[in-house]
Design an enzyme around this catalytic site. Structure first.
Site, PDB file in Angstrom:
ATOM      1  N   CYS A   1     103.043  73.888  26.973  1.00 61.93           N
ATOM      2  CA  CYS A   1     103.132  72.675  26.153  1.00 61.93           C
ATOM      3  C   CYS A   1     104.504  72.023  26.274  1.00 61.93           C
ATOM      4  O   CYS A   1     104.616  70.795  26.344  1.00 61.93           O
ATOM      5  CB  CYS A   1     102.844  73.003  24.695  1.00 61.93           C
ATOM      6  SG  CYS A   1     101.184  73.638  24.396  1.00 61.93           S
TER       7      CYS A   1
ATOM      8  N   ARG B   1      93.595  71.768  24.351  1.00 61.43           N
ATOM      9  CA  ARG B   1      94.463  71.025  25.258  1.00 61.43           C
ATOM     10  C   ARG B   1      93.610  69.859  25.773  1.00 61.43           C
ATOM     11  O   ARG B   1      93.160  69.847  26.909  1.00 61.43           O
ATOM     12  CB  ARG B   1      94.975  71.900  26.411  1.00 61.43           C
ATOM     13  CG  ARG B   1      96.187  71.282  27.124  1.00 61.43           C
ATOM     14  CD  ARG B   1      96.655  72.136  28.300  1.00 61.43           C
ATOM     15  NE  ARG B   1      97.112  73.449  27.920  1.00 61.43           N
ATOM     16  CZ  ARG B   1      98.299  73.721  27.375  1.00 61.43           C
ATOM     17  NH1 ARG B   1      99.146  72.740  27.132  1.00 61.43           N
ATOM     18  NH2 ARG B   1      98.638  74.956  27.058  1.00 61.43           N
TER      19      ARG B   1
END
Length: 216
Positions: free
Chosen positions: A56, A133
């Site tokens: 991330c 995601r």
């Protein structure tokens, strides 16, 4: 600030391309955010599993560095995770201090998982956000035009996110198609004839795959 987005239920139809993106209002690193405030321009709305995680962090650094390229396409950026606002703020500072990158777009908090569940980013029965995601490409009318999903251990391609926005913009409202790997300025594809008479009248063997220069 509470989000008005209801949690998804097990019998709720998943979001699909062509659906209106569910509106919400929530706190973010740049103040209160309402999704409908982005109407009138394109928006890339993307979620990440958690702050302070390796993949991330790599994504947010890359997206921040590409922010001007998205702005050149008149496309906003909006991030989200289930972490609290204070976690987001601490992560933003850590990214600035560690990578010399300032995150210029809002990151929305979603500790109740209401937004993630409404968007289908999180399963209605999930107790955490480990599977999240997702990226939603939303047009100026608030319609979801494309979606991508990546697993926890694979990062998204910022170059492909930019390409997707450009391709969606170029083909919106025009009778043209974007071929594999299309980039702005590259050749486009004409739509194929829809009836036998038009097909048989032509002499092009590849009538179903006709390229044309981008005149737009």
């Amino acid at each position: 600030m509470d989000s008005p987005v209801p949690a998804a239920t097990t019998d709720q139809r998943p979001l699909r391309m062509g659906d209106i993106a569910p509106d919400f209002q929530a706190r973010s690193t740049l103040g209160p955010v309402k999704l409908s405030d982005y109407r009138g321009r394109w928006l890339v709305f993307f979620s990440h599993p958690a702050d302070f995680t390796p993949v991330c962090t790599s994504e947010f650094v890359a997206i921040a560095r590409a922010a001007e390229a998205f702005a050149a396409l008149d496309c906003g950026l909006l991030g989200l995770s289930v972490d609290s606002l204070y976690s987001h703020l601490a992560w933003v500072r850590a990214i600035r201090d560690g990578f010399d990158v300032t995150i210029p777009f809002p990151i929305v908090e979603d500790p109740s998982m209401a937004i993630g569940r409404a968007y289908g980013m999180i399963d209605a029965d999930s107790a955490d956000s480990s599977a999240v995601r997702a990226t939603y490409f939303i047009d100026p009318d608030g319609v979801i035009r494309a979606m991508t999903w990546y697993p926890l251990n694979v990062g998204r391609s910022v170059e492909e996110m930019l390409r997707m926005v450009a391709a969606l913009q170029r083909t919106a409202g025009d009778d043209v198609l974007a071929p594999e790997g299309w980039r702005p300025g590259g050749d486009l594809l004409a739509t194929a004839p829809q009836d036998q008479q038009a097909v048989l009248a032509g002499h092009d063997m590849a009538w179903f795959h006709r390229t044309q220069a981008d005149a737009g």
